[in-house]
Design a protein around this motif. Structure first.
Motif, PDB file in Angstrom:
ATOM      1  N   GLY A  30     -11.778   2.160   3.354  1.00  0.00           N
ATOM      2  CA  GLY A  30     -12.107   0.686   3.796  1.00  0.00           C
ATOM      3  C   GLY A  30     -11.169   0.485   2.691  1.00  0.00           C
ATOM      4  N   VAL A  31     -12.331   0.671   1.904  1.00  0.00           N
ATOM      5  CA  VAL A  31     -11.427  -0.298   0.619  1.00  0.00           C
ATOM      6  C   VAL A  31     -10.836  -0.234  -0.264  1.00  0.00           C
ATOM      7  CG1 VAL A  31     -12.061  -0.495  -2.095  1.00  0.00           C
ATOM      8  CG2 VAL A  31     -14.141  -0.411  -0.450  1.00  0.00           C
ATOM      9  N   VAL A  32     -10.048   1.265   0.286  1.00  0.00           N
ATOM     10  CA  VAL A  32      -9.029   1.930  -0.602  1.00  0.00           C
ATOM     11  C   VAL A  32      -7.965   1.736  -0.021  1.00  0.00           C
ATOM     12  CG1 VAL A  32      -7.526   4.365  -0.865  1.00  0.00           C
ATOM     13  CG2 VAL A  32      -9.965   4.624  -1.835  1.00  0.00           C
ATOM     14  N   PHE A  33      -7.771   2.238   1.112  1.00  0.00           N
ATOM     15  CA  PHE A  33      -6.286   1.253   1.971  1.00  0.00           C
ATOM     16  C   PHE A  33      -6.109  -0.367   1.917  1.00  0.00           C
ATOM     17  CE2 PHE A  33      -7.001   5.636   4.950  1.00  0.00           C
ATOM     18  CZ  PHE A  33      -5.570   5.153   4.669  1.00  0.00           C
ATOM     19  N   PHE A  34      -7.032  -0.906   1.309  1.00  0.00           N
ATOM     20  CA  PHE A  34      -7.536  -2.224   1.003  1.00  0.00           C
ATOM     21  C   PHE A  34      -6.263  -2.523   0.307  1.00  0.00           C
ATOM     22  CE2 PHE A  34      -9.402  -5.916  -1.046  1.00  0.00           C
ATOM     23  CZ  PHE A  34      -8.264  -7.042  -0.697  1.00  0.00           C
ATOM     24  N   PHE A  77       0.914  -2.734  -2.377  1.00  0.00           N
ATOM     25  CA  PHE A  77       3.005  -2.518  -1.748  1.00  0.00           C
ATOM     26  C   PHE A  77       2.765  -3.860  -1.074  1.00  0.00           C
ATOM     27  CE2 PHE A  77       1.436   2.052  -1.652  1.00  0.00           C
ATOM     28  CZ  PHE A  77       2.117   2.625  -2.326  1.00  0.00           C
ATOM     29  N   ALA A  78       2.225  -4.388  -0.678  1.00  0.00           N
ATOM     30  CA  ALA A  78       2.168  -5.875   0.194  1.00  0.00           C
ATOM     31  C   ALA A  78       2.895  -6.896  -0.904  1.00  0.00           C
ATOM     32  CB  ALA A  78       1.181  -6.587   0.970  1.00  0.00           C
ATOM     33  N   TYR A  79       2.286  -7.339  -1.767  1.00  0.00           N
ATOM     34  CA  TYR A  79       2.481  -7.656  -3.701  1.00  0.00           C
ATOM     35  C   TYR A  79       3.431  -7.406  -3.967  1.00  0.00           C
ATOM     36  CZ  TYR A  79       1.443  -9.899  -7.988  1.00  0.00           C
ATOM     37  OH  TYR A  79       1.845 -10.960  -8.567  1.00  0.00           O
ATOM     38  N   LYS A  80       4.153  -5.897  -4.594  1.00  0.00           N
ATOM     39  CA  LYS A  80       4.676  -5.828  -4.537  1.00  0.00           C
ATOM     40  C   LYS A  80       6.231  -6.021  -4.199  1.00  0.00           C
ATOM     41  CE  LYS A  80       7.096  -1.868  -6.278  1.00  0.00           C
ATOM     42  NZ  LYS A  80       7.361   0.272  -6.681  1.00  0.00           N
ATOM     43  N   ARG A  81       6.275  -6.088  -2.688  1.00  0.00           N
ATOM     44  CA  ARG A  81       7.121  -6.019  -2.240  1.00  0.00           C
ATOM     45  C   ARG A  81       6.896  -7.855  -1.232  1.00  0.00           C
ATOM     46  NH1 ARG A  81      11.615  -7.244   1.286  1.00  0.00           N
ATOM     47  NH2 ARG A  81      11.785  -6.591   2.734  1.00  0.00           N
ATOM     48  N   PHE A 140      -1.963 -13.375   2.639  1.00  0.00           N
ATOM     49  CA  PHE A 140      -1.924 -11.993   3.224  1.00  0.00           C
ATOM     50  C   PHE A 140      -2.262 -11.554   2.097  1.00  0.00           C
ATOM     51  CE2 PHE A 140       0.189 -13.295   6.891  1.00  0.00           C
ATOM     52  CZ  PHE A 140      -0.220 -13.885   7.362  1.00  0.00           C
ATOM     53  N   THR A 141      -2.329 -11.743   0.893  1.00  0.00           N
ATOM     54  CA  THR A 141      -2.476 -11.437  -0.494  1.00  0.00           C
ATOM     55  C   THR A 141      -3.608 -11.617  -1.693  1.00  0.00           C
ATOM     56  OG1 THR A 141      -0.173 -11.542  -1.624  1.00  0.00           O
ATOM     57  CG2 THR A 141      -0.521  -8.978   0.462  1.00  0.00           C
ATOM     58  N   CYS A 142      -4.106 -10.950  -2.454  1.00  0.00           N
ATOM     59  CA  CYS A 142      -5.093 -11.491  -3.225  1.00  0.00           C
ATOM     60  C   CYS A 142      -4.257 -11.597  -4.495  1.00  0.00           C
ATOM     61  CB  CYS A 142      -5.769 -10.862  -3.201  1.00  0.00           C
ATOM     62  SG  CYS A 142      -6.906 -11.355  -1.833  1.00  0.00           S
ATOM     63  N   GLY A 143      -3.160 -10.527  -4.508  1.00  0.00           N
ATOM     64  CA  GLY A 143      -2.578 -10.059  -5.913  1.00  0.00           C
ATOM     65  C   GLY A 143      -2.246  -9.361  -5.738  1.00  0.00           C
ATOM     66  N   ASP A 144      -1.790  -8.544  -7.180  1.00  0.00           N
ATOM     67  CA  ASP A 144      -1.929  -7.065  -7.230  1.00  0.00           C
ATOM     68  C   ASP A 144      -2.896  -6.236  -7.261  1.00  0.00           C
ATOM     69  OD1 ASP A 144      -0.092  -4.510  -7.310  1.00  0.00           O
ATOM     70  OD2 ASP A 144       0.871  -5.089  -9.535  1.00  0.00           O
ATOM     71  N   CYS A 145      -2.841  -5.084  -6.930  1.00  0.00           N
ATOM     72  CA  CYS A 145      -3.655  -3.886  -7.347  1.00  0.00           C
ATOM     73  C   CYS A 145      -3.153  -2.839  -7.956  1.00  0.00           C
ATOM     74  CB  CYS A 145      -3.936  -3.734  -6.255  1.00  0.00           C
ATOM     75  SG  CYS A 145      -6.318  -3.125  -6.536  1.00  0.00           S
ATOM     76  N   ALA A 146      -3.920  -2.626  -9.278  1.00  0.00           N
ATOM     77  CA  ALA A 146      -3.736  -1.639 -11.156  1.00  0.00           C
ATOM     78  C   ALA A 146      -3.827  -0.091 -10.374  1.00  0.00           C
ATOM     79  CB  ALA A 146      -4.957  -2.482 -12.049  1.00  0.00           C
ATOM     80  N   GLY A 147      -2.527   0.286 -10.880  1.00  0.00           N
ATOM     81  CA  GLY A 147      -2.731   1.938 -10.611  1.00  0.00           C
ATOM     82  C   GLY A 147      -1.377   2.336 -10.231  1.00  0.00           C
ATOM     83  N   LYS A 148      -1.075   3.505 -10.463  1.00  0.00           N
ATOM     84  CA  LYS A 148      -0.047   4.550 -10.265  1.00  0.00           C
ATOM     85  C   LYS A 148       0.136   4.069  -8.511  1.00  0.00           C
ATOM     86  CE  LYS A 148       1.635   5.099 -14.056  1.00  0.00           C
ATOM     87  NZ  LYS A 148       2.352   3.943 -14.969  1.00  0.00           N
TER      88      LYS A 148
END
Length: 294
Positions: free
Chosen positions: A218-222, A228-232, A238-246
């Motif tokens: 649940g957390v990892v898919f979110f 990916f949504a923020y990048k696109r 629908f997005t809260c911002g970017d999520c750090a990590g490769k």
């Protein structure tokens, strides 16, 4: 700065040699930190696979070492249970203040949620995964079956931890904390069974593992969707911002954790549905025998 009594007390108990250890032992430096390259991690897992399957063949003509391994197996499991509990406490002491100050989204996605202390704890947890490979050595020496789920889970988890350290995914602490909680219970259960203490936790442990993977996913898919949504599309409702990590680390986390969920559900169904059916059949036979006796 929040107080860290558990961390301070643990640090004070360490030998001076460990407190003065090279930086590469408590910060992730690919090539310098032990087992910090893909080649080193993969080679270690390959050597372990060769050892356990070669050992299984060697044990075919030998008697099992069940009795002589009773206390070593007990100590092994006590160490893993206690170590899991301590590492869980250290991680929660570090992450909870970040969560309280900045909110849950920042705690799982913010770059600042990847602290130097948490990186050290992630490295320790990563090394735990290699020590846990000793579980399988005990199975081989006891001439127990090497189930696919056991072998796959142990090897894939070590490589998964490697990928998250390499990819610096801030959400890592959620998965690791849940896993440490499960291991605190699970290895305590194994320790008690090693010394023949009756413990009705087996089904609870499996159920807890399944719940762990549901929460993980649940957390990892979110977090992955958010990235990916923020990048696109950028920041939208629908997005809260970017999520750090490769990105490769996010994909690896989603794929491996999903496979765990399906495999553990299948294991649960095979183990406990079969046991329930056998118990029901035995009760039916007992009832029929009783009616015939009358």
């Amino acid at each position: 700065m929040p107080s860290t009594p558990i961390y301070d007390a643990t640090l004070a108990l360490l030998p001076a040699s460990l407190r003065a250890a090279p930086l590469a032992l408590y910060s992730w430096q690919p090539g310098a930190t032990p087992l910090s390259t893909a080649t080193g991690a993969a080679a270690t897992i390959a050597a372990w696979l060769a050892l356990i399957f070669g050992g299984r063949e060697a044990m075919r003509s030998r008697d099992a070492f069940s009795k002589s391994l009773k206390w070593p197996f007990f100590v092994h499991n006590v160490l893993l249970s206690a170590g899991s509990g301590l590492l869980l406490a250290l991680m929660l002491e570090e992450i909870l203040p970040i969560w309280r100050r900045n909110g849950f989204f920042y705690a799982i996605c913010g770059e600042g949620a990847w602290t130097s202390h948490l990186e050290t704890f992630y490295i320790i947890n990563y090394y735990f995964k290699y020590y846990e490979l000793v579980d399988t050595v005990f199975l081989v020496l006891k001439k127990k079956p090497l189930a696919f789920l056991h072998v796959y889970h142990h090897s894939a988890t070590a490589l998964l931890c490697f990928s998250q350290l390499h990819g610096k995914t801030s959400v890592s602490w959620v998965v690791i904390c849940l896993n440490l909680f499960v291991h605190l219970i699970m290895y305590a259960y194994y320790a008690l069974t090693a010394i023949k203490v009756r413990c009705p936790w087996k089904r609870i442990v499996t159920t807890t593992q399944i719940i762990q993977f549901v929460l993980d996913l649940g957390v990892v898919f979110f977090a992955s969707f958010t990235h990916f949504a923020y990048k696109r599309f950028g920041k939208t409702r629908f997005t809260c911002g970017d999520c750090a990590g490769k990105e490769y680390a996010a994909i690896a986390g989603c794929a491996v954790l999903s496979s765990y969920l399906f495999l553990f559900i299948a294991f649960y169904q095979r183990t406990y549905s079969k046991a329930k059916a056998q118990k029901s059949a035995a009760a039916k036979r007992e009832k029929q025998a009783s009616l015939k006796a009358q």
